[in-house]
Design a protein around this motif. Sequence first.
Motif, PDB file in Angstrom:
ATOM      1  N   GLN A  32     -12.804 -17.993  -8.937  1.00  0.00           N
ATOM      2  CA  GLN A  32     -13.182 -16.968  -9.918  1.00  0.00           C
ATOM      3  C   GLN A  32     -12.434 -17.153 -11.228  1.00  0.00           C
ATOM      4  O   GLN A  32     -13.015 -17.012 -12.317  1.00  0.00           O
ATOM      5  CB  GLN A  32     -12.915 -15.569  -9.355  1.00  0.00           C
ATOM      6  N   HIS A  33     -11.149 -17.468 -11.149  1.00  0.00           N
ATOM      7  CA  HIS A  33     -10.374 -17.731 -12.371  1.00  0.00           C
ATOM      8  C   HIS A  33     -10.906 -18.975 -13.078  1.00  0.00           C
ATOM      9  O   HIS A  33     -11.082 -18.974 -14.299  1.00  0.00           O
ATOM     10  CB  HIS A  33      -8.890 -17.934 -12.046  1.00  0.00           C
ATOM     11  N   ARG A  34     -11.153 -20.023 -12.323  1.00  0.00           N
ATOM     12  CA  ARG A  34     -11.602 -21.291 -12.906  1.00  0.00           C
ATOM     13  C   ARG A  34     -12.955 -21.163 -13.599  1.00  0.00           C
ATOM     14  O   ARG A  34     -13.208 -21.799 -14.618  1.00  0.00           O
ATOM     15  CB  ARG A  34     -11.685 -22.372 -11.833  1.00  0.00           C
ATOM     16  N   GLU A  35     -13.827 -20.356 -13.019  1.00  0.00           N
ATOM     17  CA  GLU A  35     -15.191 -20.193 -13.541  1.00  0.00           C
ATOM     18  C   GLU A  35     -15.326 -19.020 -14.508  1.00  0.00           C
ATOM     19  O   GLU A  35     -16.430 -18.748 -14.973  1.00  0.00           O
ATOM     20  CB  GLU A  35     -16.165 -20.027 -12.372  1.00  0.00           C
ATOM     21  N   HIS A  36     -14.228 -18.345 -14.790  1.00  0.00           N
ATOM     22  CA  HIS A  36     -14.216 -17.194 -15.706  1.00  0.00           C
ATOM     23  C   HIS A  36     -15.233 -16.138 -15.284  1.00  0.00           C
ATOM     24  O   HIS A  36     -15.953 -15.586 -16.117  1.00  0.00           O
ATOM     25  CB  HIS A  36     -14.455 -17.640 -17.147  1.00  0.00           C
ATOM     26  N   VAL A  37     -15.276 -15.865 -13.991  1.00  0.00           N
ATOM     27  CA  VAL A  37     -16.201 -14.875 -13.446  1.00  0.00           C
ATOM     28  C   VAL A  37     -15.885 -13.484 -13.983  1.00  0.00           C
ATOM     29  O   VAL A  37     -16.783 -12.690 -14.228  1.00  0.00           O
ATOM     30  CB  VAL A  37     -16.159 -14.898 -11.891  1.00  0.00           C
ATOM     31  N   VAL A  38     -14.612 -13.196 -14.159  1.00  0.00           N
ATOM     32  CA  VAL A  38     -14.175 -11.899 -14.667  1.00  0.00           C
ATOM     33  C   VAL A  38     -13.462 -12.125 -15.996  1.00  0.00           C
ATOM     34  O   VAL A  38     -12.589 -12.985 -16.101  1.00  0.00           O
ATOM     35  CB  VAL A  38     -13.226 -11.212 -13.666  1.00  0.00           C
ATOM     36  N   ASP A  39     -13.862 -11.362 -17.008  1.00  0.00           N
ATOM     37  CA  ASP A  39     -13.158 -11.441 -18.288  1.00  0.00           C
ATOM     38  C   ASP A  39     -11.744 -10.916 -18.111  1.00  0.00           C
ATOM     39  O   ASP A  39     -11.495 -10.015 -17.320  1.00  0.00           O
ATOM     40  CB  ASP A  39     -13.866 -10.600 -19.345  1.00  0.00           C
ATOM     41  N   TYR A  45      -6.973 -17.045 -22.019  1.00  0.00           N
ATOM     42  CA  TYR A  45      -5.955 -18.052 -22.302  1.00  0.00           C
ATOM     43  C   TYR A  45      -6.155 -19.367 -21.556  1.00  0.00           C
ATOM     44  O   TYR A  45      -5.281 -20.233 -21.598  1.00  0.00           O
ATOM     45  CB  TYR A  45      -4.561 -17.476 -22.008  1.00  0.00           C
ATOM     46  N   GLY A  46      -7.269 -19.532 -20.881  1.00  0.00           N
ATOM     47  CA  GLY A  46      -7.555 -20.795 -20.203  1.00  0.00           C
ATOM     48  C   GLY A  46      -6.593 -21.097 -19.063  1.00  0.00           C
ATOM     49  O   GLY A  46      -6.237 -22.251 -18.832  1.00  0.00           O
TER      50      GLY A  46
END
Length: 98
Positions: A32-39, A45-46
């Motif tokens: 989820q972090h890698r795919e930016h599922v949640v703003d 900050y990548g």
Amino acid sequence: MERRFFVYILASDRMGTLYVGVTSNLVRRTWQHREHVVDGFTARYGVTKLVYFEIHATAEAAIHREKRLKHWPRDWKLNLIERDNPTWNDLFDPIASF
């Protein structure tokens, strides 16, 4: 089946921005972090590289540890990462293949 809880540290790059989190499903949460599922912070900050994690038997223990790590000085967090992952390898692929 025994439930496990994870405290983890993500980084934007070696010595970059750090994020400390807790989850019961490390593979799903890291994805989820890698795919930016949640703003949020990690998307802004990548911060997508899993550089450290530890396993806890209870949610309470993991949450307590997460809170402690979040208050640690940055140098302590860097030392913790480099103790187990001195080259700052992304640990996502090895854990995702389990």
